[in-house]
Design a protein around this motif. Structure first.
Motif, PDB file in Angstrom:
ATOM      1  N   LYS A 153       0.821  -1.236  -0.054  1.00 50.53           N
ATOM      2  CA  LYS A 153       0.185   0.094  -0.013  1.00 50.53           C
ATOM      3  C   LYS A 153       0.852   1.288  -0.079  1.00 50.53           C
ATOM      4  O   LYS A 153       2.080   1.388   0.691  1.00 50.53           O
ATOM      5  CB  LYS A 153      -0.795  -0.010   1.299  1.00 50.53           C
ATOM      6  CG  LYS A 153      -1.631  -1.160   1.350  1.00 50.53           C
ATOM      7  CD  LYS A 153      -2.833  -1.378   0.321  1.00 50.53           C
ATOM      8  CE  LYS A 153      -3.626  -2.282   0.702  1.00 50.53           C
ATOM      9  NZ  LYS A 153      -3.372  -3.595   1.007  1.00 50.53           N
ATOM     10  N   GLU A 154       0.705   2.286  -0.570  1.00 54.56           N
ATOM     11  CA  GLU A 154       1.255   3.436  -0.717  1.00 54.56           C
ATOM     12  C   GLU A 154       0.684   4.810   0.048  1.00 54.56           C
ATOM     13  O   GLU A 154      -0.771   4.733   0.101  1.00 54.56           O
ATOM     14  CB  GLU A 154       1.637   3.970  -2.157  1.00 54.56           C
ATOM     15  CG  GLU A 154       2.599   2.854  -2.803  1.00 54.56           C
ATOM     16  CD  GLU A 154       2.837   3.190  -4.439  1.00 54.56           C
ATOM     17  OE1 GLU A 154       2.403   4.413  -4.700  1.00 54.56           O
ATOM     18  OE2 GLU A 154       3.529   2.547  -4.900  1.00 54.56           O
ATOM     19  N   ASN A 155       1.356   5.646   0.400  1.00 52.07           N
ATOM     20  CA  ASN A 155       0.586   6.916   0.961  1.00 52.07           C
ATOM     21  C   ASN A 155      -0.092   6.579   2.133  1.00 52.07           C
ATOM     22  O   ASN A 155      -1.096   7.392   2.232  1.00 52.07           O
ATOM     23  CB  ASN A 155       0.152   7.621   0.045  1.00 52.07           C
ATOM     24  CG  ASN A 155       1.239   7.986  -1.158  1.00 52.07           C
ATOM     25  OD1 ASN A 155       2.333   8.481  -0.937  1.00 52.07           O
ATOM     26  ND2 ASN A 155       0.717   7.964  -2.300  1.00 52.07           N
ATOM     27  N   ILE A 156       0.157   5.493   2.918  1.00 53.99           N
ATOM     28  CA  ILE A 156      -0.917   5.499   4.159  1.00 53.99           C
ATOM     29  C   ILE A 156      -0.546   6.402   5.227  1.00 53.99           C
ATOM     30  O   ILE A 156       0.630   6.763   5.741  1.00 53.99           O
ATOM     31  CB  ILE A 156      -0.435   4.116   4.670  1.00 53.99           C
ATOM     32  CG1 ILE A 156      -0.665   2.872   3.897  1.00 53.99           C
ATOM     33  CG2 ILE A 156      -1.318   3.744   5.978  1.00 53.99           C
ATOM     34  CD1 ILE A 156      -0.130   1.587   4.040  1.00 53.99           C
ATOM     35  N   GLU A 157      -1.751   7.075   5.667  1.00 58.94           N
ATOM     36  CA  GLU A 157      -1.596   8.016   6.815  1.00 58.94           C
ATOM     37  C   GLU A 157      -2.483   7.455   7.838  1.00 58.94           C
ATOM     38  O   GLU A 157      -3.614   7.142   7.689  1.00 58.94           O
ATOM     39  CB  GLU A 157      -1.827   9.364   6.213  1.00 58.94           C
ATOM     40  CG  GLU A 157      -0.958   9.915   5.074  1.00 58.94           C
ATOM     41  CD  GLU A 157      -1.461  11.017   4.735  1.00 58.94           C
ATOM     42  OE1 GLU A 157      -2.441  11.908   5.071  1.00 58.94           O
ATOM     43  OE2 GLU A 157      -0.785  11.801   3.639  1.00 58.94           O
TER      44      GLU A 157
END
Length: 248
Positions: A153-157
């Motif tokens: 997963k990318e750009n998890i905040e």
């Protein structure tokens, strides 16, 4: 990768309670090149109740120790610099031109050994009106079964907020995954949570982004940060200055 820390916090993990105690601060003076070590006296007194013993050769908890070379109690955490795996470490981390490979090694590896309960921790950094701190999510062993798979997963905040109902810590700050029914991911580790707790209490927004997952348990490693915050706000927290490093 250029290591920019001049301060590392020495953490002792209690074999009794599992609590983390930042018992001391190790610094590398950029002007003189000296190593400097001092104890956090109030923390040491707490840790003694759970078995902590000050280190041989630097055992006076009220003294500040200076040395031209790394203190022997920490030097044993370093590998033989002539070994091929150490040379590979330098190459992998772009440290071949390092002025002090010992210091940079501790900054990268945190000096972890399988034989004891000591490790170094990065400080919170204040730089150009940003507060920056990277850490592993605490409490992951209790929460991972309820969390989604963060792999690939990318750009998890995560949402960063105060946990007002935590019975173990009145200053607990938690990570919440809004993409998974607002499930709790974990916490900011002690004692670093104290600064972010106080900032949140002042209605200052705190953010986080996942930048790495642990190899063994997929534990999220997060960058925690604030934006556009005046230095005097951070300096006001006088009892927490040992946790903070200021970059011009």
């Amino acid at each position: 990768m250029k290591i920019s820390f001049s301060k590392l916090l020495l953490n002792w993990k209690s074999p009794v309670s599992g609590r983390n105690f930042p018992v001391g601060v190790l610094q590398k003076r950029l002007d003189s090149g000296l190593y400097v070590f001092s104890y956090n006296i109030s923390v040491v007194e707490e840790a003694k109740a759970e078995g902590f013993i000050p280190f041989i050769g630097i055992s006076d908890i009220e003294s500040v120790y200076e040395s031209k070379k790394l203190f022997s109690v920490f030097e044993r955490r370093l590998p033989n610099t002539k070994r091929n795996d150490f040379q590979k470490f330098l190459s992998d981390n772009d440290l071949q031109g390092s002025d002090d490979v010992y210091w940079d090694y501790l900054c990268v590896t945190k000096g972890k050994l399988a034989t004891d309960s000591l490790t170094f921790m990065e400080p919170i950094v204040y730089e150009k009106n940003y507060v920056l701190f990277s850490c592993e999510v605490a409490g992951w062993s209790y929460t991972k079964s309820k969390n989604r798979d963060f792999q690939q997963k990318e750009n998890i905040e995560f949402i960063v907020r105060i946990d007002d109902v935590n019975p173990e810590d009145s200053s607990a700050v938690e990570f919440i995954d809004q993409e998974n029914h607002y499930e709790r991911v974990g916490y900011i580790p002690r004692p670093f949570n104290l600064l972010f707790y106080r900032l949140l209490k002042q209605k200052i927004s705190v953010y986080s982004k996942v930048y790495h997952l642990g190899k063994e348990d997929n534990r999220p490693h997060v960058l925690i940060y604030t934006e556009d915050i005046e230095r005097e706000i951070i300096e006001r927290e006088t009892d927490l200055q040992y946790l903070i490093e200021y970059h011009d």
